[in-house]
Design an enzyme around this catalytic site. Structure first.
Site, PDB file in Angstrom:
ATOM      1  N   GLY A  46       0.859  -1.308  -0.213  1.00 17.91           N
ATOM      2  CA  GLY A  46      -0.115   0.000   0.337  1.00 17.91           C
ATOM      3  C   GLY A  46       0.852   0.822   0.404  1.00 17.91           C
ATOM      4  N   GLN A  51       3.529  10.554   1.255  1.00 21.19           N
ATOM      5  CA  GLN A  51       4.460   8.945   1.290  1.00 21.19           C
ATOM      6  C   GLN A  51       5.024  10.088   0.439  1.00 21.19           C
ATOM      7  OE1 GLN A  51       2.514   5.438   2.176  1.00 21.19           O
ATOM      8  NE2 GLN A  51       4.222   4.727   3.399  1.00 21.19           N
ATOM      9  N   CYS A  99       6.270  -0.015   7.856  1.00 17.99           N
ATOM     10  CA  CYS A  99       6.014   0.865   7.434  1.00 17.99           C
ATOM     11  C   CYS A  99       6.717   1.225   6.372  1.00 17.99           C
ATOM     12  CB  CYS A  99       4.778   2.312   8.013  1.00 17.99           C
ATOM     13  SG  CYS A  99       4.726   3.680   6.833  1.00 17.99           S
ATOM     14  N   LEU A 100       6.396   1.406   4.682  1.00 19.43           N
ATOM     15  CA  LEU A 100       7.696   2.148   4.028  1.00 19.43           C
ATOM     16  C   LEU A 100       8.808   3.554   4.235  1.00 19.43           C
ATOM     17  CD1 LEU A 100       6.106   1.941   0.421  1.00 19.43           C
ATOM     18  CD2 LEU A 100       7.278   0.081   1.398  1.00 19.43           C
ATOM     19  N   HIS A 141      -4.734   1.337   8.265  1.00 19.71           N
ATOM     20  CA  HIS A 141      -2.910   1.788   7.844  1.00 19.71           C
ATOM     21  C   HIS A 141      -2.805   2.857   6.986  1.00 19.71           C
ATOM     22  CE1 HIS A 141       1.487   1.032   8.040  1.00 19.71           C
ATOM     23  NE2 HIS A 141       1.220   1.422   6.906  1.00 19.71           N
ATOM     24  N   GLU A 142      -2.867   2.834   5.795  1.00 22.87           N
ATOM     25  CA  GLU A 142      -3.426   3.863   5.260  1.00 22.87           C
ATOM     26  C   GLU A 142      -4.189   5.458   5.431  1.00 22.87           C
ATOM     27  OE1 GLU A 142      -0.466   3.442   3.163  1.00 22.87           O
ATOM     28  OE2 GLU A 142      -0.695   1.341   2.960  1.00 22.87           O
ATOM     29  N   HIS A 145      -2.385   7.418   7.431  1.00 23.95           N
ATOM     30  CA  HIS A 145      -1.500   8.557   6.365  1.00 23.95           C
ATOM     31  C   HIS A 145      -1.522   9.428   6.689  1.00 23.95           C
ATOM     32  CE1 HIS A 145       2.664   6.289   6.597  1.00 23.95           C
ATOM     33  NE2 HIS A 145       1.682   4.890   5.867  1.00 23.95           N
TER      34      HIS A 145
HETATM   35  O1  GNR Z   1       3.824  -2.581   2.173  1.00 24.75           O
HETATM   36  C1  GNR Z   1       3.416  -2.284   3.838  1.00 24.75           C
HETATM   37  N1  GNR Z   1       3.116  -3.548   4.572  1.00 24.75           N
HETATM   38  C2  GNR Z   1       2.043  -3.482   5.736  1.00 24.75           C
HETATM   39  C3  GNR Z   1       2.354  -4.306   5.997  1.00 24.75           C
HETATM   40  C4  GNR Z   1       1.709  -4.202   7.642  1.00 24.75           C
HETATM   41  C5  GNR Z   1       0.247  -3.085   7.487  1.00 24.75           C
HETATM   42  C6  GNR Z   1       0.070  -2.401   6.508  1.00 24.75           C
HETATM   43  C7  GNR Z   1       1.503  -2.260   5.681  1.00 24.75           C
HETATM   44  S1  GNR Z   1       1.712  -1.028   4.348  1.00 24.75           S
HETATM   45  C8  GNR Z   1       2.768  -0.896   3.711  1.00 24.75           C
HETATM   46  C9  GNR Z   1       3.174   0.051   2.816  1.00 24.75           C
HETATM   47  C10 GNR Z   1       2.618   1.475   3.688  1.00 24.75           C
HETATM   48  O2  GNR Z   1       3.422   1.669   4.216  1.00 24.75           O
HETATM   49  N2  GNR Z   1       1.982   1.824   3.667  1.00 24.75           N
HETATM   50  O3  GNR Z   1       1.922   3.052   3.899  1.00 24.75           O
HETATM   51 NI    NI Z   2       2.681   3.138   6.015  1.00 26.45          NI
END
Ligand code: GNR
Ligand code: NI
Length: 175
Positions: A46, A51, A99-100, A141-142, A145
């Site tokens: 995601g 980001q 999270c990236l 999660h997204e 952000h």
């Molecule tokens: O790549 C991602 N893996 C992930 C694993 C578990 C819960 C959420 C994520 S999202 C993350 C990519 C990211 O940082 N998206 O904002």
């Molecule tokens: Ni993230």
């Protein structure tokens, strides 16, 4: 298409609240294509526009789950523009999130297991669906952000500070 640099904590832009998209234009679709390219290359499942430095309410998700035991993962690119959570289950699920924008850091986060969500796709068409499993986790999660929230904000101060300390140390070593 181009690969975009991914912002990392403590970049203050990651704390900005993203603004709604007024109209889904070709320019936005080009950004979305770049977001997919960037997400697949990372690799991640995601990515929120903020980001890559664009604080607009745009997310891309592709869980890239293998269909069968063998063969490459099937790509199912999903675009969420101006997403909203309409309702969430009382039932929770825990997942070891990453999270990236906090590379190589992971922690268990508890979130509603199911959500009813509404969003626009890349053609500007409205969708409303019940989501669960990994898609529900990733969407939440997204969507965090978009509010300037990172997964570490769901942890105890002790766990959050441990991760931030590790990140700072990692950066120092890389420098
Ligand atoms: O790549 C991602 N893996 C992930 C694993 C578990 C819960 C959420 C994520 S999202 C993350 C990519 C990211 O940082 N998206 O904002
Ligand atoms: Ni993230």
């Amino acid at each position: 298409m181009s690969l975009l640099p991914i912002l990392e904590t403590p970049d203050p832009l990651l704390r900005r609240i993203s603004t709604p998209v007024e109209q889904v234009t070709d320019e936005l679709r080009a950004l979305i294509d770049d977001m997919f390219e960037t997400m697949y290359a990372a690799p991640g499942i995601g990515l929120a526009a903020v980001q890559v430095g664009v604080p607009k309410r745009i997310l891309v998700i592709d869980l890239q789950e293998p269909e069968e035991e063998e063969g490459p993962p099937v790509r199912r690119p999903l675009v969420f523009i101006n997403p909203e959570i309409l309702s969430e289950s009382e039932e929770l699920q825990v997942y070891n999130e990453g999270c990236l924008s906090l590379p190589e850091m992971y922690a268990e986060v508890e979130r509603p297991a199911k959500v009813r969500a509404r969003w626009l796709d890349r053609d500007g068409a409205l969708h409303e669906e019940d989501l669960d499993g990994m898609l529900a986790i990733c969407l939440q999660h997204e969507m965090d952000h978009l509010e300037g929230i990172l997964f570490i904000d769901h942890l105890s101060r002790l766990k959050r500070d441990m991760i931030l300390k590790k990140l700072a140390k990692q950066k120092k070593l890389a420098a």
